[in-house]
Design a protein around this motif. Structure first.
Motif, PDB file in Angstrom:
ATOM      1  N   GLY A  83       0.898  -1.111   0.048  1.00  0.00           N
ATOM      2  CA  GLY A  83       0.023  -0.029  -0.067  1.00  0.00           C
ATOM      3  C   GLY A  83       0.727   1.195   0.080  1.00  0.00           C
ATOM      4  O   GLY A  83       1.865   1.278   0.666  1.00  0.00           O
ATOM      5  N   VAL A  84       0.465   2.338  -0.620  1.00  0.00           N
ATOM      6  CA  VAL A  84       1.100   3.625  -0.682  1.00  0.00           C
ATOM      7  C   VAL A  84       1.407   4.123   0.601  1.00  0.00           C
ATOM      8  O   VAL A  84       0.654   4.000   1.490  1.00  0.00           O
ATOM      9  CB  VAL A  84       0.236   4.436  -1.495  1.00  0.00           C
ATOM     10  N   GLY A  85       2.854   4.305   0.750  1.00  0.00           N
ATOM     11  CA  GLY A  85       3.029   4.962   2.158  1.00  0.00           C
ATOM     12  C   GLY A  85       2.504   6.125   2.473  1.00  0.00           C
ATOM     13  O   GLY A  85       2.508   6.187   3.828  1.00  0.00           O
ATOM     14  N   LEU A  86       1.924   6.916   1.839  1.00  0.00           N
ATOM     15  CA  LEU A  86       0.894   8.134   2.249  1.00  0.00           C
ATOM     16  C   LEU A  86      -0.340   7.628   3.111  1.00  0.00           C
ATOM     17  O   LEU A  86      -0.496   8.329   4.063  1.00  0.00           O
ATOM     18  CB  LEU A  86       0.491   8.881   1.134  1.00  0.00           C
ATOM     19  N   GLY A  87      -0.851   6.607   2.837  1.00  0.00           N
ATOM     20  CA  GLY A  87      -1.840   5.940   3.826  1.00  0.00           C
ATOM     21  C   GLY A  87      -1.397   5.444   5.056  1.00  0.00           C
ATOM     22  O   GLY A  87      -1.911   5.527   6.129  1.00  0.00           O
ATOM     23  N   HIS A  88      -0.074   4.743   5.023  1.00  0.00           N
ATOM     24  CA  HIS A  88       0.461   4.420   6.076  1.00  0.00           C
ATOM     25  C   HIS A  88       0.756   5.594   6.965  1.00  0.00           C
ATOM     26  O   HIS A  88       0.804   5.474   8.422  1.00  0.00           O
ATOM     27  CB  HIS A  88       1.779   3.693   5.801  1.00  0.00           C
ATOM     28  N   ILE A  89       1.303   6.736   6.497  1.00  0.00           N
ATOM     29  CA  ILE A  89       1.530   7.982   7.426  1.00  0.00           C
ATOM     30  C   ILE A  89       0.166   8.406   7.931  1.00  0.00           C
ATOM     31  O   ILE A  89       0.083   9.107   9.049  1.00  0.00           O
ATOM     32  CB  ILE A  89       2.129   8.959   6.438  1.00  0.00           C
ATOM     33  N   ASN A  94      -2.931   8.920  12.993  1.00  0.00           N
ATOM     34  CA  ASN A  94      -4.430   8.888  13.646  1.00  0.00           C
ATOM     35  C   ASN A  94      -4.269   7.679  14.740  1.00  0.00           C
ATOM     36  O   ASN A  94      -5.283   7.227  15.225  1.00  0.00           O
ATOM     37  CB  ASN A  94      -5.340   8.498  12.700  1.00  0.00           C
ATOM     38  N   GLY A  95      -3.055   7.305  15.165  1.00  0.00           N
ATOM     39  CA  GLY A  95      -2.953   6.384  16.162  1.00  0.00           C
ATOM     40  C   GLY A  95      -3.564   4.968  15.700  1.00  0.00           C
ATOM     41  O   GLY A  95      -3.685   3.968  16.696  1.00  0.00           O
ATOM     42  N   LEU A  96      -3.522   4.495  14.189  1.00  0.00           N
ATOM     43  CA  LEU A  96      -4.138   3.125  13.938  1.00  0.00           C
ATOM     44  C   LEU A  96      -3.062   2.218  13.883  1.00  0.00           C
ATOM     45  O   LEU A  96      -3.496   0.869  13.736  1.00  0.00           O
ATOM     46  CB  LEU A  96      -4.918   3.430  12.748  1.00  0.00           C
ATOM     47  N   TRP A 317       4.325  15.500   4.212  1.00  0.00           N
ATOM     48  CA  TRP A 317       3.278  16.606   4.098  1.00  0.00           C
ATOM     49  C   TRP A 317       2.187  15.888   3.266  1.00  0.00           C
ATOM     50  O   TRP A 317       0.812  16.271   3.674  1.00  0.00           O
ATOM     51  CB  TRP A 317       3.958  17.704   3.028  1.00  0.00           C
ATOM     52  N   SER A 318       2.291  15.164   2.383  1.00  0.00           N
ATOM     53  CA  SER A 318       1.339  14.527   1.553  1.00  0.00           C
ATOM     54  C   SER A 318       0.183  13.633   2.577  1.00  0.00           C
ATOM     55  O   SER A 318      -0.847  13.484   2.562  1.00  0.00           O
ATOM     56  CB  SER A 318       1.601  13.510   0.612  1.00  0.00           C
ATOM     57  N   GLY A 319       0.894  13.002   3.434  1.00  0.00           N
ATOM     58  CA  GLY A 319       0.389  12.250   4.489  1.00  0.00           C
ATOM     59  C   GLY A 319      -0.516  12.910   5.540  1.00  0.00           C
ATOM     60  O   GLY A 319      -1.772  12.689   5.999  1.00  0.00           O
ATOM     61  N   GLN A 320       0.167  14.034   6.074  1.00  0.00           N
ATOM     62  CA  GLN A 320      -0.534  15.045   6.945  1.00  0.00           C
ATOM     63  C   GLN A 320      -1.738  15.657   6.114  1.00  0.00           C
ATOM     64  O   GLN A 320      -2.653  16.053   6.896  1.00  0.00           O
ATOM     65  CB  GLN A 320       0.433  15.963   7.340  1.00  0.00           C
ATOM     66  N   ARG A 324      -7.601  16.151   4.158  1.00  0.00           N
ATOM     67  CA  ARG A 324      -8.243  17.600   3.471  1.00  0.00           C
ATOM     68  C   ARG A 324      -8.217  17.444   2.296  1.00  0.00           C
ATOM     69  O   ARG A 324      -9.310  18.089   1.438  1.00  0.00           O
ATOM     70  CB  ARG A 324      -7.199  18.600   4.114  1.00  0.00           C
ATOM     71  N   LEU A 325      -7.061  17.153   1.445  1.00  0.00           N
ATOM     72  CA  LEU A 325      -7.152  17.238   0.000  1.00  0.00           C
ATOM     73  C   LEU A 325      -8.101  16.502  -0.505  1.00  0.00           C
ATOM     74  O   LEU A 325      -8.881  16.580  -1.589  1.00  0.00           O
ATOM     75  CB  LEU A 325      -5.798  16.606  -0.569  1.00  0.00           C
ATOM     76  N   LEU A 326      -8.453  15.107  -0.066  1.00  0.00           N
ATOM     77  CA  LEU A 326      -9.441  14.333  -0.612  1.00  0.00           C
ATOM     78  C   LEU A 326     -10.681  14.698  -0.347  1.00  0.00           C
ATOM     79  O   LEU A 326     -11.691  14.690  -1.209  1.00  0.00           O
ATOM     80  CB  LEU A 326      -9.347  13.043   0.233  1.00  0.00           C
ATOM     81  N   ASP A 327     -11.081  15.701   0.619  1.00  0.00           N
ATOM     82  CA  ASP A 327     -12.425  16.132   1.015  1.00  0.00           C
ATOM     83  C   ASP A 327     -12.527  17.246  -0.163  1.00  0.00           C
ATOM     84  O   ASP A 327     -13.667  17.266  -0.616  1.00  0.00           O
ATOM     85  CB  ASP A 327     -12.324  16.599   2.584  1.00  0.00           C
ATOM     86  N   ARG A 328     -11.498  17.893  -0.504  1.00  0.00           N
ATOM     87  CA  ARG A 328     -11.545  18.883  -1.435  1.00  0.00           C
ATOM     88  C   ARG A 328     -12.047  18.511  -2.498  1.00  0.00           C
ATOM     89  O   ARG A 328     -12.817  18.994  -3.508  1.00  0.00           O
ATOM     90  CB  ARG A 328     -10.570  19.904  -1.302  1.00  0.00           C
TER      91      ARG A 328
END
Length: 335
Positions: A83-89, A94-96, A317-320, A324-328
């Motif tokens: 899985g793309v590391g941005l999702g892991h970040i 989120n403490g998951l 930055w992309s993970g953080q 927000r970007l997906l909501d937009r």
């Protein structure tokens, strides 16, 4: 004789109880996002070495993040592989996912490909690329795309396929790449233009590439290592990279916070960081992150990151900013 029978019965009962408990304790559940064949090979070698049964569910990056959030009060899985590391970040923030002080990670995975807090580690790299079906390009009178700008030209309207960014790490990587190349406002203007070129969005990041290979879509955005596998299998696709620069995934691994089998999860985590695992990733045209793997260890034909024009990618930055970007994107484009 009667006493012996009672003793044997008790012994068999205790053995059966112990055995059933052992079987239950020696089963681990994994959410897997990487190439399924590569993952299965590693699951099988782990099972043989440790006597542990691995049960896995194949999901996209976005689907795993959503599941981990929904199951956070009662985790159902132990580990997330690939899985793309941005999702892991995002999951880590989120403490998951859990902190694990892995000696294998510290020794063999470079700092830029691992979480400083110890929640995730990169397994391999893969660059975003364009896949084109030459027969369909000829039919529609198109040239294979060489740039991000090519994809938004009028002739490519309804000719391109990519995944839905909220469910696919690949597609979110596209969005994050555009923001880092252009800036957020210009990137969303671009994504609006690109939307006119998209014939449909898929849930999985690999599905568009499959559709190109099967002659159902002229062009797709996908990861190069997946496309190279298709070429090896005999599909007549052509691979190009955007000349403005491309983003890349750091496919990663994380232990689920509060998972039912943390000790086994840590062993399987290290197994996926092993030299054996790195060679498996290389066999599927990926670029392993391990520092003892060299260009000579890559599969012939694989694209090394240093040979491509890649962006100065900021995964943290992309993970953080993912949510927000997906909501937009959902509000302005996806709806």
């Amino acid at each position: 004789m009667k006493k012996l029978s009672i003793i044997l019965f008790i012994g068999l009962f205790v053995f059966a109880f112990s055995f059933s408990g052992q079987v239950e304790a020696q089963t681990i559940t994994v959410y897997n996002t990487m190439d399924e064949d590569a993952a299965m090979n590693l699951f099988e070698s782990f099972e043989e070495e440790h006597g542990v049964r691995v049960e896995y569910v194949q999901l996209s990056t976005g689907e795993v993040v959503s599941r981990l959030e929904a199951e956070s009060s009662n985790p159902q899985a132990d580990l997330w592989t690939g899985g793309v590391g941005l999702g892991h970040i995002e999951a880590a923030q989120n403490g998951l996912t859990a902190v694990y002080d892995s000696e294998v990670r510290e020794e063999y995975i470079p700092e830029q490909f691992r979480d400083p807090e110890g929640r995730w580690a990169g397994l391999y790299l893969g660059a975003l690329a364009f896949s084109s079906n030459p027969d369909l390009l000829d039919y529609y009178g198109l040239e294979k795309p060489q740039s991000w700008d090519d994809l938004v030209q009028p002739e490519f309207e309804d000719m391109v396929q990519m995944a839905y960014p909220s469910t696919s790490g690949t597609a979110y990587n596209v969005l994050a790449t555009m923001v880092q190349i252009m800036g957020e406002e210009e990137a969303f203007e671009y994504m609006h233009e690109l939307d006119r070129s998209i014939i449909s969005y898929t849930r999985s990041g690999f599905r568009p590439a499959q559709n190109v290979a099967m002659g159902e879509t002229p062009v797709a955005i996908a990861y190069a290592h997946d496309l190279l596998q298709q070429q090896e299998e005999g599909y007549p696709i052509e691979i190009t990279f955007p000349e403005e620069g491309t983003g890349y995934e750091v496919a990663s691994i994380s232990i689920v916070e509060g998972g039912p089998n943390p000790e086994i999860a840590r062993k399987l985590y290290d197994h996926f960081l092993s030299r054996e695992a790195a060679e498996e990733y290389a066999n599927f045209f990926s670029i392993p992150t391990r520092n003892d793997m060299t260009a000579e260890d890559l599969r012939e034909g694989a694209f090394a990151i240093e040979d491509l024009t890649v962006i100065d990618q900021d995964d943290i930055w992309s993970g953080q900013n993912r949510e927000r970007l997906l909501d937009r994107w959902d509000e302005e484009i996806g709806g």
